[in-house]
Design a protein around this motif. Sequence first.
Motif, PDB file in Angstrom:
ATOM      1  N   GLY A 135      62.587 -39.075 -92.646  1.00  0.00           N
ATOM      2  CA  GLY A 135      63.949 -38.888 -92.148  1.00  0.00           C
ATOM      3  C   GLY A 135      64.271 -37.445 -91.820  1.00  0.00           C
ATOM      4  N   GLU A 136      63.252 -36.702 -91.407  1.00  0.00           N
ATOM      5  CA  GLU A 136      63.430 -35.278 -91.087  1.00  0.00           C
ATOM      6  C   GLU A 136      63.324 -35.092 -89.576  1.00  0.00           C
ATOM      7  N   TYR A 137      64.354 -34.487 -88.990  1.00  0.00           N
ATOM      8  CA  TYR A 137      64.410 -34.418 -87.522  1.00  0.00           C
ATOM      9  C   TYR A 137      64.825 -33.035 -87.019  1.00  0.00           C
ATOM     10  N   GLU A 138      64.297 -32.012 -87.661  1.00  0.00           N
ATOM     11  CA  GLU A 138      64.663 -30.638 -87.301  1.00  0.00           C
ATOM     12  C   GLU A 138      63.455 -29.865 -86.801  1.00  0.00           C
ATOM     13  N   PHE A 139      62.565 -30.509 -86.063  1.00  0.00           N
ATOM     14  CA  PHE A 139      61.267 -29.903 -85.784  1.00  0.00           C
ATOM     15  C   PHE A 139      60.992 -29.568 -84.325  1.00  0.00           C
ATOM     16  N   GLY A 140      61.829 -29.911 -83.416  1.00  0.00           N
ATOM     17  CA  GLY A 140      61.413 -29.692 -82.032  1.00  0.00           C
ATOM     18  C   GLY A 140      62.531 -29.816 -81.031  1.00  0.00           C
ATOM     19  N   PHE A 141      62.178 -30.390 -79.923  1.00  0.00           N
ATOM     20  CA  PHE A 141      63.014 -30.465 -78.738  1.00  0.00           C
ATOM     21  C   PHE A 141      64.227 -31.361 -78.991  1.00  0.00           C
ATOM     22  N   ALA A 142      65.436 -30.823 -78.801  1.00  0.00           N
ATOM     23  CA  ALA A 142      66.664 -31.511 -79.179  1.00  0.00           C
ATOM     24  C   ALA A 142      66.987 -32.678 -78.248  1.00  0.00           C
ATOM     25  N   VAL A 143      67.654 -33.675 -78.810  1.00  0.00           N
ATOM     26  CA  VAL A 143      68.071 -34.851 -78.049  1.00  0.00           C
ATOM     27  C   VAL A 143      68.919 -34.452 -76.839  1.00  0.00           C
ATOM     28  N   ASP A 144      69.833 -33.498 -77.016  1.00  0.00           N
ATOM     29  CA  ASP A 144      70.664 -33.058 -75.881  1.00  0.00           C
ATOM     30  C   ASP A 144      69.804 -32.600 -74.710  1.00  0.00           C
ATOM     31  N   TRP A 145      68.741 -31.859 -75.006  1.00  0.00           N
ATOM     32  CA  TRP A 145      67.881 -31.354 -73.933  1.00  0.00           C
ATOM     33  C   TRP A 145      67.032 -32.477 -73.334  1.00  0.00           C
ATOM     34  N   MET A 146      66.611 -33.419 -74.157  1.00  0.00           N
ATOM     35  CA  MET A 146      65.845 -34.536 -73.624  1.00  0.00           C
ATOM     36  C   MET A 146      66.692 -35.376 -72.679  1.00  0.00           C
ATOM     37  N   ARG A 147      67.950 -35.586 -73.033  1.00  0.00           N
ATOM     38  CA  ARG A 147      68.827 -36.353 -72.140  1.00  0.00           C
ATOM     39  C   ARG A 147      69.049 -35.611 -70.821  1.00  0.00           C
ATOM     40  N   LYS A 148      69.142 -34.296 -70.896  1.00  0.00           N
ATOM     41  CA  LYS A 148      69.242 -33.511 -69.665  1.00  0.00           C
ATOM     42  C   LYS A 148      68.013 -33.728 -68.796  1.00  0.00           C
ATOM     43  N   ASP A 149      66.837 -33.668 -69.404  1.00  0.00           N
ATOM     44  CA  ASP A 149      65.590 -33.829 -68.658  1.00  0.00           C
ATOM     45  C   ASP A 149      65.441 -35.233 -68.093  1.00  0.00           C
ATOM     46  N   LEU A 150      65.779 -36.240 -68.900  1.00  0.00           N
ATOM     47  CA  LEU A 150      65.661 -37.614 -68.415  1.00  0.00           C
ATOM     48  C   LEU A 150      66.669 -37.880 -67.306  1.00  0.00           C
ATOM     49  N   GLY A 151      67.834 -37.246 -67.385  1.00  0.00           N
ATOM     50  CA  GLY A 151      68.819 -37.377 -66.310  1.00  0.00           C
ATOM     51  C   GLY A 151      68.281 -36.831 -64.990  1.00  0.00           C
ATOM     52  N   ILE A 152      67.578 -35.705 -65.054  1.00  0.00           N
ATOM     53  CA  ILE A 152      66.967 -35.131 -63.859  1.00  0.00           C
ATOM     54  C   ILE A 152      65.923 -36.090 -63.295  1.00  0.00           C
ATOM     55  N   ALA A 153      65.106 -36.663 -64.175  1.00  0.00           N
ATOM     56  CA  ALA A 153      64.063 -37.586 -63.730  1.00  0.00           C
ATOM     57  C   ALA A 153      64.667 -38.848 -63.112  1.00  0.00           C
ATOM     58  N   LEU A 154      65.703 -39.383 -63.732  1.00  0.00           N
ATOM     59  CA  LEU A 154      66.324 -40.603 -63.212  1.00  0.00           C
ATOM     60  C   LEU A 154      66.997 -40.353 -61.867  1.00  0.00           C
ATOM     61  N   GLU A 155      67.589 -39.180 -61.701  1.00  0.00           N
ATOM     62  CA  GLU A 155      68.200 -38.834 -60.412  1.00  0.00           C
ATOM     63  C   GLU A 155      67.134 -38.716 -59.334  1.00  0.00           C
ATOM     64  N   GLU A 156      66.020 -38.070 -59.655  1.00  0.00           N
ATOM     65  CA  GLU A 156      64.921 -37.952 -58.694  1.00  0.00           C
ATOM     66  C   GLU A 156      64.347 -39.329 -58.371  1.00  0.00           C
ATOM     67  N   ALA A 157      64.276 -40.212 -59.352  1.00  0.00           N
ATOM     68  CA  ALA A 157      63.763 -41.568 -59.120  1.00  0.00           C
ATOM     69  C   ALA A 157      64.659 -42.341 -58.160  1.00  0.00           C
ATOM     70  N   ARG A 158      65.957 -42.182 -58.295  1.00  0.00           N
ATOM     71  CA  ARG A 158      66.878 -42.844 -57.357  1.00  0.00           C
ATOM     72  C   ARG A 158      66.643 -42.346 -55.934  1.00  0.00           C
ATOM     73  N   ARG A 159      66.301 -41.064 -55.842  1.00  0.00           N
ATOM     74  CA  ARG A 159      66.093 -40.479 -54.526  1.00  0.00           C
ATOM     75  C   ARG A 159      64.775 -40.951 -53.898  1.00  0.00           C
ATOM     76  N   ASN A 160      63.720 -41.052 -54.704  1.00  0.00           N
ATOM     77  CA  ASN A 160      62.415 -41.378 -54.118  1.00  0.00           C
ATOM     78  C   ASN A 160      62.026 -42.853 -54.237  1.00  0.00           C
ATOM     79  N   GLY A 161      62.957 -43.662 -54.770  1.00  0.00           N
ATOM     80  CA  GLY A 161      62.723 -45.099 -54.791  1.00  0.00           C
ATOM     81  C   GLY A 161      61.881 -45.596 -55.941  1.00  0.00           C
ATOM     82  N   SER A 162      61.726 -44.804 -57.011  1.00  0.00           N
ATOM     83  CA  SER A 162      60.934 -45.222 -58.170  1.00  0.00           C
ATOM     84  C   SER A 162      61.772 -46.071 -59.120  1.00  0.00           C
ATOM     85  N   THR A 163      61.124 -47.021 -59.777  1.00  0.00           N
ATOM     86  CA  THR A 163      61.765 -47.855 -60.785  1.00  0.00           C
ATOM     87  C   THR A 163      61.376 -47.349 -62.162  1.00  0.00           C
TER      88      THR A 163
END
Length: 290
Positions: free
Chosen positions: A228-256
Amino acid sequence: MTTKVAFIGLGVMGFPMAGHLTKCDFDVTVFNRTQSKADKWLISYNGQAKTSPAKAAKDTDIIFICVGNDHDLRSVVCGSDGVLSTAKNGAIIVDHTTASADVARELAALSAAQEVAFLDAPVSGGEAGAINGQLTVMIGGDKQAFNKVKPAIDAYAKFSQLLGPTGSGQLAKMMNQICIAGVVQGLAEALHFGQNAGLDCESVIDVISKGAAQSWQMDNRSKTMLAGEYEFGFAVDWMRKDLGIALEEARRNGSTLSLTALVDQFYADVQRQGGNRYDTSSLLTRLNQP
């Protein structure tokens, strides 16, 4: 002659990356928006600090940038006190921010107009990789510029590769984050299943990590997830930012990206539980809710 470099952004990643450059005898000038972080860096490493991106970049050969998002990146590159206001002809900007491919292309064009090269160069390996000089760097841009900066990148990277024209580095980082999202969710579900089945999950992981299920996440995060320890790396806030970028690019290039979109919403659940700064392995917390 010693290569003069600037490093803009001394966050979790940039602080040690800039430090590795000093250890390899580069002449390093840093800038950080919060001055106290730059002051702290100067206690640990040889170099100098300036009070703006423009002042840090003046007369340097390579300008490294590692900031938060597209907006921050635009500000430090082409803002009123940005690096392009002082960068000399022939300088090379190496941007380690995880940002959109669009902003990379935009800033590359603005840089080229001033005879400055621009490489988009997001990294993978997390805080530990930055501290240990073991990052992987995905790069888009001009081959000649890449060849010039590679010796500097090697100061903190175990591997770097030019993947294509401007934007290619950011697109590759999107692929990286898509892969991580799926792997972490699979690991979280496996641990959740094992706990409910009454298994000794550490022993099970010791076995299955020797086979086809093995992953970096399993090797480095399974024990802390079980604790139950979650203080070791890349934060959830930053991951959501990154996944948002990927999902936006996917909408643009037609990826599912069905799985990526689903895991993004699972991370939103973690945020709603107050886990914004937990690392990405915290997907297990939403499964273990009473």
